[in-house]
Design a protein around this motif. Sequence first.
Motif, PDB file in Angstrom:
ATOM      1  N   TYR A 112      -5.990   9.586  -7.044  1.00 26.87           N
ATOM      2  CA  TYR A 112      -6.787   9.342  -5.929  1.00 26.87           C
ATOM      3  C   TYR A 112      -5.423  10.434  -4.651  1.00 26.87           C
ATOM      4  O   TYR A 112      -3.901  10.295  -5.153  1.00 26.87           O
ATOM      5  N   SER A 113      -6.398  10.890  -3.815  1.00 21.62           N
ATOM      6  CA  SER A 113      -5.836  12.111  -3.307  1.00 21.62           C
ATOM      7  C   SER A 113      -5.227  10.078  -1.871  1.00 21.62           C
ATOM      8  O   SER A 113      -6.013   9.020  -1.282  1.00 21.62           O
ATOM      9  N   SER A 114      -4.317  11.108  -0.527  1.00 20.85           N
ATOM     10  CA  SER A 114      -3.849  10.235   0.003  1.00 20.85           C
ATOM     11  C   SER A 114      -5.642   9.874   0.814  1.00 20.85           C
ATOM     12  O   SER A 114      -5.567   8.723   1.541  1.00 20.85           O
ATOM     13  N   GLY A 115      -6.301  10.809   1.125  1.00 27.83           N
ATOM     14  CA  GLY A 115      -7.201  10.543   2.296  1.00 27.83           C
ATOM     15  C   GLY A 115      -8.143   9.185   1.767  1.00 27.83           C
ATOM     16  O   GLY A 115      -8.552   8.961   2.859  1.00 27.83           O
ATOM     17  N   GLN A 116      -8.125   9.176   0.667  1.00 25.33           N
ATOM     18  CA  GLN A 116      -9.185   8.648   0.039  1.00 25.33           C
ATOM     19  C   GLN A 116      -8.167   6.797   0.246  1.00 25.33           C
ATOM     20  O   GLN A 116      -9.754   6.147  -0.351  1.00 25.33           O
ATOM     21  N   CYS A 117      -7.483   6.358  -0.232  1.00 27.38           N
ATOM     22  CA  CYS A 117      -7.008   5.140   0.054  1.00 27.38           C
ATOM     23  C   CYS A 117      -5.869   4.639   1.497  1.00 27.38           C
ATOM     24  O   CYS A 117      -5.804   3.863   1.221  1.00 27.38           O
ATOM     25  N   LYS A 118      -5.627   5.837   1.678  1.00 28.59           N
ATOM     26  CA  LYS A 118      -4.429   5.097   2.966  1.00 28.59           C
ATOM     27  C   LYS A 118      -5.544   4.527   4.282  1.00 28.59           C
ATOM     28  O   LYS A 118      -6.680   5.474   4.611  1.00 28.59           O
ATOM     29  N   THR A 119      -4.843   3.811   4.344  1.00 27.59           N
ATOM     30  CA  THR A 119      -4.964   3.102   5.387  1.00 27.59           C
ATOM     31  C   THR A 119      -4.337   2.782   6.907  1.00 27.59           C
ATOM     32  O   THR A 119      -4.443   2.827   7.730  1.00 27.59           O
ATOM     33  N   HIS A 120      -3.233   3.258   6.843  1.00 27.18           N
ATOM     34  CA  HIS A 120      -2.261   3.467   7.608  1.00 27.18           C
ATOM     35  C   HIS A 120      -1.432   4.277   7.648  1.00 27.18           C
ATOM     36  O   HIS A 120      -0.459   4.656   6.405  1.00 27.18           O
ATOM     37  N   THR A 121      -0.438   4.438   8.626  1.00 27.24           N
ATOM     38  CA  THR A 121       0.736   5.738   8.704  1.00 27.24           C
ATOM     39  C   THR A 121       1.859   4.864  10.125  1.00 27.24           C
ATOM     40  O   THR A 121       0.719   5.261  10.919  1.00 27.24           O
ATOM     41  N   PHE A 122       2.852   4.654   9.874  1.00 25.27           N
ATOM     42  CA  PHE A 122       3.607   4.042  10.465  1.00 25.27           C
ATOM     43  C   PHE A 122       4.271   5.178  10.966  1.00 25.27           C
ATOM     44  O   PHE A 122       5.582   5.608   9.597  1.00 25.27           O
ATOM     45  N   SER A 123       4.851   5.934  12.094  1.00 24.73           N
ATOM     46  CA  SER A 123       6.195   6.883  12.150  1.00 24.73           C
ATOM     47  C   SER A 123       6.902   6.044  13.497  1.00 24.73           C
ATOM     48  O   SER A 123       7.748   7.127  13.803  1.00 24.73           O
ATOM     49  N   CYS A 124       7.105   5.126  13.260  1.00 25.53           N
ATOM     50  CA  CYS A 124       8.543   4.618  13.959  1.00 25.53           C
ATOM     51  C   CYS A 124       9.608   4.430  14.126  1.00 25.53           C
ATOM     52  O   CYS A 124      10.735   4.313  14.892  1.00 25.53           O
ATOM     53  N   HIS A 125      10.178   5.196  12.600  1.00 28.73           N
ATOM     54  CA  HIS A 125      11.727   5.209  12.538  1.00 28.73           C
ATOM     55  C   HIS A 125      12.048   6.428  12.386  1.00 28.73           C
ATOM     56  O   HIS A 125      11.097   7.660  12.319  1.00 28.73           O
ATOM     57  N   LYS A 126      13.431   6.940  12.809  1.00 26.40           N
ATOM     58  CA  LYS A 126      12.997   7.948  13.221  1.00 26.40           C
ATOM     59  C   LYS A 126      14.138   9.003  12.435  1.00 26.40           C
ATOM     60  O   LYS A 126      15.203  10.015  12.559  1.00 26.40           O
ATOM     61  N   ASP A 127      14.619   7.783  11.095  1.00 27.97           N
ATOM     62  CA  ASP A 127      15.430   8.617  10.203  1.00 27.97           C
ATOM     63  C   ASP A 127      14.410   8.212   8.616  1.00 27.97           C
ATOM     64  O   ASP A 127      13.863   7.617   8.512  1.00 27.97           O
ATOM     65  N   ARG A 128      15.400   8.473   7.437  1.00 29.27           N
ATOM     66  CA  ARG A 128      14.969   8.251   6.009  1.00 29.27           C
ATOM     67  C   ARG A 128      14.488   6.462   6.362  1.00 29.27           C
ATOM     68  O   ARG A 128      15.879   6.157   6.789  1.00 29.27           O
ATOM     69  N   VAL A 129      12.799   6.310   5.535  1.00 25.18           N
ATOM     70  CA  VAL A 129      12.613   4.932   5.729  1.00 25.18           C
ATOM     71  C   VAL A 129      13.520   4.855   4.156  1.00 25.18           C
ATOM     72  O   VAL A 129      12.571   5.666   2.802  1.00 25.18           O
TER      73      VAL A 129
END
Length: 554
Positions: A148-165
């Motif tokens: 599956y590609s990201s678009g077929q099963c991704k539900t959320h994207t969080f960009s709250c962090h300012k550096d590597r998670v």
Amino acid sequence: MPSTGPSKPLILHPTEKVWSIPDIHRLRKEVLSKTWEQTLDRVNVLGDNREYGHAGCVNALSWAREGEMLLSAGDDTTVQIWRMDPGNVTKDYPFICRSVIHTGHRANIFNAQMLPYSSRIVTVAGDREVRVFDIDMPSKYGLDRNEYSSGQCKTHTFSCHKDRVKRIVTEESPNTFLTVSEDGTVRQHDLRTPHRCRAACPTPILHVKHDLSTLAMSPLTPYHIVVAGSSPYGYLFDRRYTGRDIQEEKGMASDGLTTCIRRFGQSGKEENATQAYVAGDHITGARMSSENGHEVLLSYSGDGVYLFSTLDDPTSPSDISNSGKTKTLLKSKCRKKSGDIDQLLAYSEGSSDLDPDEEILPLLEYSEENDEDEEDEGGQDEDEDEDDDDMDMDARPEDMYQPGIPVVKPRRRYAGARNINTVKDVNFLGPFDEYVTSGSDDGNLFIWRKSTGELHGIYEGDGSVVNVIEPHPYLPLVAVSGIDYTVKLFAPTNRASDFSRIYDAEGIIQRNAERPTDYPAIRRIDLVSLLASMRAASAGGGQLGEEAADCVNQ
């Protein structure tokens, strides 16, 4: 013909024991514990064929759904889901890859976890993003496939962090989880509450003045979380000390919602703090016991693994002060709710001539030049020119490492492994957490008896470096990964172990101790420049440089 009357009641012998459910669970654990006394052997290698497998280092392993599935992820930015193949009777533990998710991350995946009671998988990566995927979503749309590609099963994207998670900790909920980042924060994400990232992100649970790379929590004490990173200390935060964030309400920068109540420190290092900082002490892995809820493991880079307990009496700040007389008042936000918190307002004495820039950290930086705006119900990416490093590097070390917080000394040290080249995790093994395990730069997997520190086993787990070790929740089975593109499974067997190296334990430990006196300089790597170099080398038939050829992980 059998009687149709009422059945006679079961009469037990007076000496016969009636087994309760806890007794049965305890007996099962005792039987399982005895199997860990046996020598382990490699029982399977996942991804060693052309059909499925990773195309880069495997940085993340986690068991899901009570051990029914194994998740793996790494530098190729894919998540691969492995399940047991009941039709294969020719191989021990015949796990095969059932699904592959192309996550869309723009940098290495460092951790992947499935949320309890759900079909959601959370990933964190070097592109600073937290992504959530629902593996049941493709079937709802009639997609009968395993990739599956990201678009077929991704539900959320969080960009709250300012550096590597770097790490994820799941809670007893299908909607909430914690993440830790090198921006020095731990955040709690709630999938039921949408927001626009970097515009109105919730206040982090905690915020320290240096990089964080590891996070641990025990299901028995979920109010306690342990964090560590580019510091000689691990920190115990208590989530029960929460309330109104007065700083945030006044429009000021917040230090987080929780309070640090303990520090974990190596014995003897505080007496010579200058040497400790110059050596670049930092912690690469942390783990809390799921069996008792109070034991804590910390793996120090360039040192060993240490066992602590949240129940041990701490040393007061005045007892660990060095010769310096600079007094610093605790800056952390404290809410008086018990006698312990009163101690947090005490003064501490520390040295003021230490240089925090001496810390040596493996860092990876990605370029935002080609980032595209991305928005969904979980968050939004924005083209913002902001400072990625909000730490005050001019701050003195005593201001950076939670001054005034009591320090808990270690109960035991586990030595022999080599932890310098990469960021290694640490873990407990056994149904009663009776063993401690860690990877090593020499490609071996080390196992010690927790109670004594005695070396219990050494096994060849990787061709280069072992970074991650994850035991199955119920079976005597361990998944191991590192620089290799495969995942190795180890379990007790009735045959002689082909991968045990305990016979050469003395030589292995000696070679691991003969490390270089100077730490190698680790530079930040821009992924866009790295890809450009790879394309140029490919077009010109040349060879990549040594830095590009290395597997940049963790």
